[in-house]
Design an enzyme around this catalytic site. Structure first.
Site, PDB file in Angstrom:
ATOM      1  N   GLU A  34       0.892  -1.170   0.000  1.00 29.77           N
ATOM      2  CA  GLU A  34       0.000   0.000   0.000  1.00 29.77           C
ATOM      3  C   GLU A  34       0.918   1.205   0.000  1.00 29.77           C
ATOM      4  O   GLU A  34       1.509   1.564   1.016  1.00 29.77           O
ATOM      5  CB  GLU A  34      -0.914  -0.046   1.233  1.00 29.77           C
ATOM      6  CG  GLU A  34      -2.158   0.822   1.102  1.00 29.77           C
ATOM      7  CD  GLU A  34      -1.913   2.250   1.509  1.00 29.77           C
ATOM      8  OE1 GLU A  34      -1.728   3.095   0.589  1.00 29.77           O
ATOM      9  OE2 GLU A  34      -1.897   2.544   2.705  1.00 29.77           O
ATOM     10  N   CYS A  87      -1.939   9.191   2.537  1.00 27.36           N
ATOM     11  CA  CYS A  87      -1.619   8.624   1.228  1.00 27.36           C
ATOM     12  C   CYS A  87      -2.778   8.814   0.253  1.00 27.36           C
ATOM     13  O   CYS A  87      -2.564   8.962  -0.946  1.00 27.36           O
ATOM     14  CB  CYS A  87      -1.259   7.152   1.356  1.00 27.36           C
ATOM     15  SG  CYS A  87      -2.511   6.132   2.149  1.00 27.36           S
TER      16      CYS A  87
END
Length: 480
Positions: A228, A262
């Site tokens: 991720e 993010c």
């Protein structure tokens, strides 16, 4: 006074644990894993929910840690915990329905077989967590891996080691008889040691560069990896959008947690029919949001990130962009004192191409929402995004090449337990959260059981010419 885990002093909490200590932690996890798996989904779920209750009861401790280690304001810490609790509860309650054994159709050729599939745990999962959301993000892997029946060794960021220790300590309080969540602390060397310590899968959250190194470290042993990674998420504003709502979403998506998300909004593409109105509104609204002591968001967790923020601002301005709110003077270590809004930024600028990871918004004019989506998709990243439109929002969302999209909101998908989270391209691969997240930490196992002798014996050397002739006629008739 900031909370310190009672079972370990601060010096040990920040120690760089080497390969021997990491291998020992993995060994302890492997010894504990079979009993944890044997509990079954229901009993594991009950213990995970007990863990959540312990964390909720001791919430003031973790809020204090998030404030001291990560530099968060209390509101950001509470929002992070709410999402973490949601996902822990979802994994605990849904692992059984998602992963349990189920019967599947065997088909006409194999109707004499009973066929089943179930998802079995890998064994020991290594989780390497980030510093921006040191509770929510690692728990997106830890809780799903535990719910699937694995043991876990967590390496928190070297910037937030106390948070990782607190997670292990509260788990040990909730589940004292099963040490299936261990923690090792340290920098990238400890992470590399974890990759090489014989774990059965690695889940990593961080930058694309570090993700590539994790992938390389796991390659010799063919250890599967979930990555991720970063994002450069865009918000697209259509000509019929609610402009005021879009401005609020852009500022929340871009500046919450000091922009250190993010999946945060970093680019905004606004249809020319509402561009000036959007720019006027964000120019008025953004200065009302402040970073720093007593502000709406906290400090930058890692001081070096301020250099990235400053470089992106300077590069954009050098290329002809306008700073309509804030600017280089907003970078006052260890804070960015308020949102920085840059307009008319060339698409080859660093602030458009690279992840900024700070409260900086690029606002650019496009012909219409379709062009906005096209520019959003031109990025090498593909994590999340957002669309604002009164009509056709879902259609536009489906055209975005990202793992998640919010329509008429920003970051809403992060707190929905049933939804998978993950990206494409430089944003990584694999999924946490939801049913896909549970399956990410379990290997499918297919089983067939012969119920009776087949009327047509083909998969045996005892077959005869007559069997083969009948089989050939069947194939021609059915089009196998």
């Amino acid at each position: 006074m900031p909370y310190a885990p009672s079972t370990v002093n601060q010096e040990q909490s920040r120690a760089n644990e080497g390969p021997e200590a990491v291998r020992a932690a993995v060994g302890r996890a492997r010894d504990a894993a079979p009993a944890w798996d044997a509990l079954g989904h229901r009993e594991r779920g009950a213990r995970l929910l007990r863990w959540r209750r312990v964390m909720a009861r001791r919430m003031d401790e973790i809020v204090a840690l998030l404030e001291s280690e990560a530099g968060k304001v209390r509101a950001d810490a509470l929002v992070e915990l709410a999402a973490a609790f949601e996902h822990l509860g979802w994994a605990a309650r849904h692992a059984g329905p998602v992963l349990r054994r189920r019967t599947v159709r065997s088909g006409p050729l194999m109707f004499h077989q009973r066929s089943t599939v179930e998802y079995r745990p890998y064994g020991v999962v290594g989780v390497i967590g980030p510093w921006n959301y040191p509770v929510h993000t690692p728990l997106g892997s830890v809780s799903y891996a535990l719910a699937a029946g694995n043991a876990v060794v967590l390496k928190p960021s070297e910037h937030t080691p106390g948070t990782g220790r607190w997670l292990a300590e509260t788990f040990a309080e909730a589940v004292p008889d099963m040490p299936v969540l261990g923690v090792v602390t340290g920098d990238g060397g400890t992470g590399a040691a974890l990759c090489g310590a014989g774990v059965d899968k690695v889940a990593f959250t961080g930058s694309p560069g570090t993700g590539a190194r994790v992938l390389a470290a796991c390659a010799p042993s063919l250890t599967p990896v979930l990555l991720e990674l970063g994002g450069k998420d865009a918000l697209v504003v259509a000509g019929d959008a609610d402009v005021e709502a879009a401005v609020e979403a852009a500022l929340w998506g871009g500046c919450a947690n000091a922009g250190q998300s993010c999946a945060g909004i970093e680019r905004v593409y606004v249809a020319e029919g509402v561009y000036e109105r959007f720019l006027d509104r964000i120019t008025l609204r953004a200065p009302e949001i402040t970073g720093g002591p007593g502000g709406d968001y906290g400090r930058m967790t890692v001081p070096a990130q301020l250099d990235v923020v400053r470089r992106h601002i300077d590069d954009a301005l050098a290329r002809g962009a306008r700073a309509v709110v804030g600017g280089p003077g907003s970078v006052v270590p260890p804070y960015v004192t308020g949102p920085v809004v840059l307009a008319d930024v060339p698409e080859d600028a660093d602030a458009v191409r690279e992840e900024t990871f700070g409260p900086v918004l690029v606002v650019n004019r496009v012909r219409d929402a379709e062009e906005g989506v096209a520019r959003a998709n031109a990025s090498a990243y593909g994590l999340g995004g957002a669309v604002f439109a009164r009509r056709g929002g879902v259609r536009l969302a489906r055209e975005m090449r990202t793992g998640m999209v919010s329509v008429n909101d920003a970051l809403a998908f992060t707190a929905v337990g049933a939804l998978p989270f993950g990206g494409r391209g430089r944003s990584g691969f694999g999924r946490i959260h939801g049913a896909d997240g549970l399956r990410e930490f379990a290997a499918p196992q297919a089983v067939t059981r012969r119920r009776f002798a087949p009327p047509l014996a083909i998969q045996t050397f005892a077959r005869g010419p007559r069997d083969l002739a009948r089989f050939e006629r069947l194939l021609r008739r059915r089009g196998y």
